[in-house]
Write a protein that holds these residues in place. Structure first.
Motif, PDB file in Angstrom:
ATOM      1  N   SER A 180       0.837  -1.197   0.000  1.00 34.86           N
ATOM      2  CA  SER A 180       0.000   0.000   0.000  1.00 34.86           C
ATOM      3  C   SER A 180       0.869   1.243   0.000  1.00 34.86           C
ATOM      4  O   SER A 180       2.066   1.186   0.324  1.00 34.86           O
ATOM      5  N   LEU A 181       0.263   2.375  -0.384  1.00 38.11           N
ATOM      6  CA  LEU A 181       1.023   3.613  -0.454  1.00 38.11           C
ATOM      7  C   LEU A 181       0.075   4.793  -0.365  1.00 38.11           C
ATOM      8  O   LEU A 181      -1.039   4.762  -0.898  1.00 38.11           O
ATOM      9  N   LYS A 182       0.537   5.845   0.307  1.00 39.66           N
ATOM     10  CA  LYS A 182      -0.201   7.108   0.372  1.00 39.66           C
ATOM     11  C   LYS A 182       0.795   8.218   0.128  1.00 39.66           C
ATOM     12  O   LYS A 182       1.770   8.352   0.882  1.00 39.66           O
ATOM     13  N   ILE A 183       0.583   9.004  -0.922  1.00 40.50           N
ATOM     14  CA  ILE A 183       1.450  10.142  -1.185  1.00 40.50           C
ATOM     15  C   ILE A 183       0.680  11.423  -0.900  1.00 40.50           C
ATOM     16  O   ILE A 183      -0.555  11.440  -0.903  1.00 40.50           O
ATOM     17  N   SER A 184       1.422  12.494  -0.631  1.00 42.04           N
ATOM     18  CA  SER A 184       0.771  13.716  -0.172  1.00 42.04           C
ATOM     19  C   SER A 184       1.131  14.936  -0.991  1.00 42.04           C
ATOM     20  O   SER A 184       2.121  14.952  -1.739  1.00 42.04           O
ATOM     21  N   CYS A 185       0.341  15.966  -0.805  1.00 39.04           N
ATOM     22  CA  CYS A 185       0.489  17.236  -1.513  1.00 39.04           C
ATOM     23  C   CYS A 185       0.101  18.331  -0.525  1.00 39.04           C
ATOM     24  O   CYS A 185      -1.093  18.482  -0.202  1.00 39.04           O
ATOM     25  N   GLN A 186       1.097  19.043   0.000  1.00 43.38           N
ATOM     26  CA  GLN A 186       0.820  20.082   0.997  1.00 43.38           C
ATOM     27  C   GLN A 186       0.734  21.442   0.328  1.00 43.38           C
ATOM     28  O   GLN A 186       1.662  21.850  -0.389  1.00 43.38           O
ATOM     29  N   ALA A 187      -0.366  22.137   0.592  1.00 44.62           N
ATOM     30  CA  ALA A 187      -0.627  23.423  -0.038  1.00 44.62           C
ATOM     31  C   ALA A 187      -0.335  24.580   0.908  1.00 44.62           C
ATOM     32  O   ALA A 187      -0.465  24.455   2.129  1.00 44.62           O
ATOM     33  N   SER A 188       0.060  25.696   0.333  1.00 46.94           N
ATOM     34  CA  SER A 188       0.258  26.916   1.116  1.00 46.94           C
ATOM     35  C   SER A 188       0.032  28.127   0.225  1.00 46.94           C
ATOM     36  O   SER A 188       0.055  28.020  -1.003  1.00 46.94           O
ATOM     37  N   GLY A 189      -0.202  29.271   0.859  1.00 48.80           N
ATOM     38  CA  GLY A 189      -0.337  30.511   0.104  1.00 48.80           C
ATOM     39  C   GLY A 189      -1.738  30.843  -0.354  1.00 48.80           C
ATOM     40  O   GLY A 189      -1.927  31.836  -1.074  1.00 48.80           O
ATOM     41  N   TYR A 190      -2.714  30.044   0.040  1.00 45.63           N
ATOM     42  CA  TYR A 190      -4.104  30.330  -0.321  1.00 45.63           C
ATOM     43  C   TYR A 190      -5.030  29.567   0.626  1.00 45.63           C
ATOM     44  O   TYR A 190      -4.570  28.762   1.435  1.00 45.63           O
ATOM     45  N   SER A 191      -6.330  29.806   0.498  1.00 39.99           N
ATOM     46  CA  SER A 191      -7.308  29.117   1.342  1.00 39.99           C
ATOM     47  C   SER A 191      -7.550  27.707   0.812  1.00 39.99           C
ATOM     48  O   SER A 191      -8.313  27.493  -0.139  1.00 39.99           O
ATOM     49  N   PHE A 192      -6.890  26.734   1.436  1.00 42.01           N
ATOM     50  CA  PHE A 192      -6.902  25.355   0.943  1.00 42.01           C
ATOM     51  C   PHE A 192      -8.321  24.810   0.803  1.00 42.01           C
ATOM     52  O   PHE A 192      -8.633  24.093  -0.141  1.00 42.01           O
ATOM     53  N   SER A 193      -9.195  25.154   1.735  1.00 46.60           N
ATOM     54  CA  SER A 193     -10.542  24.580   1.746  1.00 46.60           C
ATOM     55  C   SER A 193     -11.395  25.023   0.567  1.00 46.60           C
ATOM     56  O   SER A 193     -12.413  24.394   0.265  1.00 46.60           O
ATOM     57  N   SER A 194     -11.003  26.087  -0.089  1.00 42.84           N
ATOM     58  CA  SER A 194     -11.861  26.725  -1.095  1.00 42.84           C
ATOM     59  C   SER A 194     -11.555  26.353  -2.535  1.00 42.84           C
ATOM     60  O   SER A 194     -12.225  26.844  -3.453  1.00 42.84           O
ATOM     61  N   TYR A 195     -10.541  25.538  -2.755  1.00 44.10           N
ATOM     62  CA  TYR A 195     -10.157  25.172  -4.116  1.00 44.10           C
ATOM     63  C   TYR A 195     -10.043  23.656  -4.246  1.00 44.10           C
ATOM     64  O   TYR A 195      -9.442  22.992  -3.404  1.00 44.10           O
ATOM     65  N   TRP A 196     -10.588  23.124  -5.353  1.00 39.72           N
ATOM     66  CA  TRP A 196     -10.407  21.710  -5.647  1.00 39.72           C
ATOM     67  C   TRP A 196      -8.927  21.401  -5.898  1.00 39.72           C
ATOM     68  O   TRP A 196      -8.210  22.215  -6.471  1.00 39.72           O
ATOM     69  N   ILE A 197      -8.501  20.210  -5.488  1.00 39.63           N
ATOM     70  CA  ILE A 197      -7.158  19.703  -5.780  1.00 39.63           C
ATOM     71  C   ILE A 197      -7.315  18.420  -6.589  1.00 39.63           C
ATOM     72  O   ILE A 197      -8.074  17.515  -6.191  1.00 39.63           O
ATOM     73  N   GLY A 198      -6.589  18.336  -7.699  1.00 37.35           N
ATOM     74  CA  GLY A 198      -6.666  17.150  -8.539  1.00 37.35           C
ATOM     75  C   GLY A 198      -5.356  16.384  -8.569  1.00 37.35           C
ATOM     76  O   GLY A 198      -4.303  16.884  -8.140  1.00 37.35           O
ATOM     77  N   TRP A 199      -5.436  15.153  -9.065  1.00 37.89           N
ATOM     78  CA  TRP A 199      -4.246  14.314  -9.246  1.00 37.89           C
ATOM     79  C   TRP A 199      -4.158  13.877 -10.706  1.00 37.89           C
ATOM     80  O   TRP A 199      -5.177  13.554 -11.334  1.00 37.89           O
ATOM     81  N   VAL A 200      -2.934  13.874 -11.207  1.00 37.96           N
ATOM     82  CA  VAL A 200      -2.668  13.573 -12.618  1.00 37.96           C
ATOM     83  C   VAL A 200      -1.542  12.550 -12.694  1.00 37.96           C
ATOM     84  O   VAL A 200      -0.516  12.704 -12.033  1.00 37.96           O
ATOM     85  N   ARG A 201      -1.740  11.522 -13.487  1.00 38.53           N
ATOM     86  CA  ARG A 201      -0.708  10.495 -13.676  1.00 38.53           C
ATOM     87  C   ARG A 201       0.021  10.725 -14.998  1.00 38.53           C
ATOM     88  O   ARG A 201      -0.590  11.100 -16.003  1.00 38.53           O
ATOM     89  N   GLN A 202       1.314  10.479 -14.980  1.00 41.36           N
ATOM     90  CA  GLN A 202       2.111  10.485 -16.205  1.00 41.36           C
ATOM     91  C   GLN A 202       3.014   9.266 -16.197  1.00 41.36           C
ATOM     92  O   GLN A 202       4.010   9.235 -15.476  1.00 41.36           O
ATOM     93  N   MET A 203       2.656   8.284 -16.989  1.00 39.59           N
ATOM     94  CA  MET A 203       3.475   7.081 -17.099  1.00 39.59           C
ATOM     95  C   MET A 203       4.720   7.400 -17.917  1.00 39.59           C
ATOM     96  O   MET A 203       4.731   8.384 -18.686  1.00 39.59           O
ATOM     97  N   PRO A 204       5.761   6.607 -17.767  1.00 42.76           N
ATOM     98  CA  PRO A 204       7.030   6.916 -18.444  1.00 42.76           C
ATOM     99  C   PRO A 204       6.869   7.138 -19.946  1.00 42.76           C
ATOM    100  O   PRO A 204       6.333   6.273 -20.649  1.00 42.76           O
TER     101      PRO A 204
END
Lengths: 107, 119
Positions: free
Chosen positions: B17-41
């Motif tokens: 199993s694995l959990k990776i993270s993305c820490q945000a700063s500089g804006y109101s985190f609760s107010s913006y959607w965050i997405g994830w994008v994959r790029q295979m080799p």
């Protein structure tokens, strides 16, 4: 779902104009955007809402739309513009889709 | 200044199993959607899904539904992407990115997290 179709590659000489297309039936109804991605780097937004340019993006980058095709135009291409360019749009279901990407080569 | 800082590269074995993270700063985190994008080799970008930290509303691409879990913890301004059982085909670079308001595009991106799954 749907697909956004881009040419795999485009080549231009420095100073010329590069045009990269992105096509899909959904595009007349949904905005598209473009990202530039250089090797080993994260993508950078260069055009949004079909034709809008974010602050800090050079004026030589522009976007246009006609029917089912959106086009990224780079006028006066420079060596530093060599990169992969990805179009992206969304549909009414809330799903977003990327095109396959276009490798721009500056000869 | 808006910043998205992702966790470091991971090397895992199939089935882990694995959990990776993305820490945000500089804006109101609760107010913006965050997405994830994959790029295979050597491949293009793939939209995986998106989460709204304000209420944890989450949407998935049909291609990734059931394969990954996207979440966010607004108390620490961090979004997550997790797998319960990794496969070799999950080897890729994963980017988090902030959705720009109501329009469907990403205006800020994280630096990417390389995930390698190999026995």
């Amino acid at each position: 779902s749907y697909e956004l179709t881009q040419p795999p590659s485009v080549s231009v000489s420095p100073g010329q104009t590069a045009r990269i297309t992105c096509s899909a039936d959904v595009l007349p109804k949904q905005y598209a955007c473009w990202y530039q991605q250089k090797p080993g780097q994260a993508p950078v937004l260069v055009i949004y809402k079909d034709t809008e340019r974010p602050s800090g993006i050079p004026e030589r980058f522009s976007g246009s739309t006609s029917g089912t095709t959106v086009t990224l135009t780079i006028s006066g291409v420079q060596a530093e513009d060599e990169a992969d360019y990805h179009c992206q749009s969304g549909d009414s279901s809330g799903t977003w889709v990327f095109g396959g990407g276009t490798k721009l080569t500056v000869l | 200044e808006v910043q998205l800082v992702q966790s470091g590269a991971e090397v895992k074995k199939p089935g882990e199993s694995l959990k990776i993270s993305c820490q945000a700063s500089g804006y109101s985190f609760s107010s913006y959607w965050i997405g994830w994008v994959r790029q295979m080799p050597g491949k293009g970008l793939e939209w995986m899904g998106i989460v709204y930290p304000g209420d944890s509303d989450t949407r998935y691409s049909p291609s990734f539904e059931g394969q990954v879990t996207i979440s966010a913890d607004k108390s620490i301004s961090t979004a997550y992407l997790q797998w319960s059982s990794l496969k070799a085909s999950d080897t890729a670079m994963y980017y988090c990115a902030r959705r720009a308001g109501v329009l469907k595009y990403f205006d800020h991106w994280g630096q990417g997290t390389q995930v390698t799954v190999s026995s």
